[in-house]
Design a protein around this motif. Structure first.
Motif, PDB file in Angstrom:
ATOM      1  N   MET A  42      -1.952   5.045   2.981  1.00  0.00           N
ATOM      2  CA  MET A  42      -3.149   4.259   2.662  1.00  0.00           C
ATOM      3  C   MET A  42      -3.310   3.136   3.667  1.00  0.00           C
ATOM      4  N   ASP A  63      -1.724   2.901  -6.634  1.00  0.00           N
ATOM      5  CA  ASP A  63      -1.959   2.964  -5.187  1.00  0.00           C
ATOM      6  C   ASP A  63      -1.555   1.672  -4.481  1.00  0.00           C
ATOM      7  N   ILE A 102      -9.692  -2.358  -1.023  1.00  0.00           N
ATOM      8  CA  ILE A 102      -9.018  -1.951  -2.269  1.00  0.00           C
ATOM      9  C   ILE A 102      -9.875  -2.238  -3.500  1.00  0.00           C
ATOM     10  N   LEU A 148       0.832  -1.200   0.000  1.00  0.00           N
ATOM     11  CA  LEU A 148       0.000   0.000   0.000  1.00  0.00           C
ATOM     12  C   LEU A 148       0.866   1.249   0.000  1.00  0.00           C
ATOM     13  N   LYS A 149       0.490   2.226  -0.816  1.00  0.00           N
ATOM     14  CA  LYS A 149       1.251   3.467  -0.832  1.00  0.00           C
ATOM     15  C   LYS A 149       1.191   4.127   0.537  1.00  0.00           C
ATOM     16  N   GLY A 151       4.604   6.458  -7.882  1.00  0.00           N
ATOM     17  CA  GLY A 151       3.327   6.984  -7.415  1.00  0.00           C
ATOM     18  C   GLY A 151       2.210   6.893  -8.431  1.00  0.00           C
ATOM     19  N   VAL A 173      -9.317   3.115  -6.835  1.00  0.00           N
ATOM     20  CA  VAL A 173      -8.031   2.504  -6.486  1.00  0.00           C
ATOM     21  C   VAL A 173      -7.390   1.911  -7.747  1.00  0.00           C
ATOM     22  N   THR A 174      -6.098   2.185  -7.949  1.00  0.00           N
ATOM     23  CA  THR A 174      -5.357   1.629  -9.088  1.00  0.00           C
ATOM     24  C   THR A 174      -4.358   0.598  -8.574  1.00  0.00           C
TER      25      THR A 174
END
Length: 292
Positions: free
Chosen positions: A150, A205, A158, A146-147, A202, A163-164
């Motif tokens: 998050m 996500d 998710i 997870l970034k 970035g 969400v990507t």
């Protein structure tokens, strides 16, 4: 729990397993004496051959941490699977012989009788048609990188249009992501390196992957974020050991008992964490919910 070779727990464990092996050999001898004709036609079996030759042949996989690592200067092998192999060899009072291989070729090496034991293998239905497996060493869970900032505890967290997610195309990671997070935007990339580049830049996500891949990637680059085993449902693929299929199942059965015993006393988790440390993963970073 630490069980070194010198402490009473380890000694008792080795004595008990050696006693069990001795009983098995005695039973085989009694059967031979009672039916010599059958003994002359019985096929070669792995356990007796290992003990007679004093050699246990295993597959080793270069660069496959935390399971295998080779010191190029000394030729010494280390890692989770090597810890396991060393313990089995000590119990049988034999030495290890290494054959460099891959996950896929380990199955072929077992079939062609080049090795006696393969490690870190997923017991798929297709593989189970041609080799035997020795119980589950551990359930290898899937989750998400997870970034930073998050939070997620479940797949539902998710599984959202906003969400990507990045995955490597054609992998189990992609299969899991598309099954449990179909509402997210999923980017399928050619390689794991491309996936990690998307995460570090970035542009995504989340990265869905198995625990070992996630933990080792973050150990190398902490800026990638955090790793979480996701629940509801729990998704995991068993990791096991493979042996050559043969009528005599004593070798397979012995290893299955060995696995259950070492999981039960906490030794398997200790070896696993030690193997992960070779990649830079700290013991406190290994999720407590990991069942091993």
């Amino acid at each position: 729990m630490t069980t070194s070779d010198d402490n009473p727990i380890s000694q008792d464990r080795r004595q008990a397993l050696r006693h069990a092996l001795a009983i098995g050999s005695g039973a085989a001898l009694a059967s031979t004496l009672a039916n010599p004709a059958a003994a002359q036609t019985s096929p070669d079996n792995t356990l007796d051959r290992i003990r007679a030759n004093k050699v246990l042949r295993i597959a080793v996989l270069p660069g496959e941490l935390p399971y295998f690592s080779k010191d190029l200067a000394t030729g010494t092998w280390s890692g989770f699977s090597i810890e396991m192999a060393n313990d089995i060899a000590k119990l049988l009072d034999v030495t290890l012989e290494y054959t460099e291989s891959t996950y896929g070729n380990s199955i072929l090496d077992l079939q062609s009788n080049k090795i006696d034991l393969g490690f870190a293998l997923n017991p798929t239905p297709q593989r189970a048609l041609v080799v035997d497996f020795c119980g589950t060493v551990f359930q290898h869970p899937f989750g998400a990188m997870l970034k930073k900032g998050m939070e997620a505890k479940s797949w539902a967290d998710i599984n959202k249009p906003g969400v990507t997610i990045a995955v490597d195309v054609g992998s189990a990671n992609e299969t899991v992501a598309r099954r449990f997070a179909p509402n997210a935007t999923i980017k399928s990339l050619k390689s794991r390196d491309e996936v990690m580049l998307e995460m570090s830049s970035g542009r995504v996500d989340v990265v869905v992957n198995a625990l070992v891949l996630g933990l080792t990637a973050i150990a190398k680059n902490p800026n990638l974020g955090t790793y979480k085993i996701l629940q509801s449902p729990s998704v995991a693929i068993p990791s096991s050991m493979g042996v050559r299929r043969e009528p005599d199942k004593r070798w397979r059965d012995f290893l299955a008992v060995w696995v259950d015993y070492n999981r039960g006393i906490g030794q398997m988790r200790e070896w696993f964490v030690k193997g992960l440390s070779l990649t830079g993963v700290k013991p406190e970073d290994v999720p407590s919910e990991l069942s091993i």
